[in-house]
Design a protein around this motif. Structure first.
Motif, PDB file in Angstrom:
ATOM      1  N   SER A 101     -10.648   2.984   4.437  1.00  0.00           N
ATOM      2  CA  SER A 101      -9.855   1.889   5.012  1.00  0.00           C
ATOM      3  C   SER A 101     -10.673   0.620   5.241  1.00  0.00           C
ATOM      4  CB  SER A 101      -9.184   2.328   6.306  1.00  0.00           C
ATOM      5  OG  SER A 101     -10.142   2.660   7.288  1.00  0.00           O
TER       6      SER A 101
ATOM      7  N   SER B 276      -9.961  -2.253   2.764  1.00  0.00           N
ATOM      8  CA  SER B 276      -8.571  -2.693   2.613  1.00  0.00           C
ATOM      9  C   SER B 276      -8.410  -4.174   2.285  1.00  0.00           C
ATOM     10  CB  SER B 276      -7.756  -2.338   3.854  1.00  0.00           C
ATOM     11  OG  SER B 276      -8.243  -3.033   4.977  1.00  0.00           O
TER      12      SER B 276
ATOM     13  N   THR C 295      -6.524   5.676   0.530  1.00  0.00           N
ATOM     14  CA  THR C 295      -6.054   4.612   1.419  1.00  0.00           C
ATOM     15  C   THR C 295      -7.209   3.675   1.721  1.00  0.00           C
ATOM     16  OG1 THR C 295      -4.486   6.129   2.405  1.00  0.00           O
ATOM     17  CG2 THR C 295      -4.986   4.129   3.651  1.00  0.00           C
ATOM     18  N   GLY C 296      -6.967   2.396   1.507  1.00  0.00           N
ATOM     19  CA  GLY C 296      -8.001   1.378   1.630  1.00  0.00           C
ATOM     20  C   GLY C 296      -8.190   0.668   0.305  1.00  0.00           C
TER      21      GLY C 296
ATOM     22  N   GLU D  86      -5.471   0.199  -1.754  1.00  0.00           N
ATOM     23  CA  GLU D  86      -4.140  -0.231  -2.183  1.00  0.00           C
ATOM     24  C   GLU D  86      -4.040  -1.721  -2.497  1.00  0.00           C
ATOM     25  OE1 GLU D  86      -4.329  -0.016   2.245  1.00  0.00           O
ATOM     26  OE2 GLU D  86      -4.652   1.471   0.696  1.00  0.00           O
ATOM     27  N   ASN D  87      -4.933  -2.550  -1.964  1.00  0.00           N
ATOM     28  CA  ASN D  87      -4.916  -3.983  -2.265  1.00  0.00           C
ATOM     29  C   ASN D  87      -5.818  -4.336  -3.443  1.00  0.00           C
ATOM     30  OD1 ASN D  87      -3.102  -4.664  -0.197  1.00  0.00           O
ATOM     31  ND2 ASN D  87      -4.751  -4.583   1.296  1.00  0.00           N
TER      32      ASN D  87
ATOM     33  N   GLY E 229      -2.824   4.420  -4.715  1.00  0.00           N
ATOM     34  CA  GLY E 229      -3.678   3.326  -4.285  1.00  0.00           C
ATOM     35  C   GLY E 229      -4.630   2.870  -5.356  1.00  0.00           C
TER      36      GLY E 229
END
Length: 99
Positions: free
Chosen positions: A28, A31, A52-53, A55-56, A77
């Motif tokens: 994360s 992110s 997760t982290g 996803e961008n 992600g």
């Protein structure tokens, strides 16, 4: 090292080189990163169950290697790989869906 990153680079959105993640259970802290110019290696992270982290992360200029992630359950992600995607020793991943 992670403390140093969070203190000095937590607002960083673009990494001009590669990204190597080893022995971290939570991504994360990444992110805010939207692009990595080089390769992304995520290897040997016991307890890492999700990406997760990431996803961008919309642009990866090089290859992506995911290896020895025994607890990872999916690839959600992870998208927009510029080079090759190499997957090794991911026993809990049952689908290649990255949505």
């Amino acid at each position: 090292m992670l403390y140093y990153y969070n203190q000095n680079y937590s607002n960083c959105t673009a990494l001009p080189g590669g990204l190597y993640v080893y022995n971290i259970q939570d991504l994360s802290f990444l992110s805010n990163v939207t692009s990595v110019a080089g390769e992304v290696w995520i290897e040997g992270n016991p307890g890492l169950t999700l990406l997760t982290g990431l996803e961008n992360l919309t642009s990866i200029g090089g290859n992506v290697l995911l290896q020895k992630l025994h607890d990872l359950t999916d690839l959600n992600g992870l998208a927009n790989v510029g080079g090759n995607l190499s997957l090794y020793d991911l026993p809990e991943v049952t689908t290649l869906d990255t949505s």
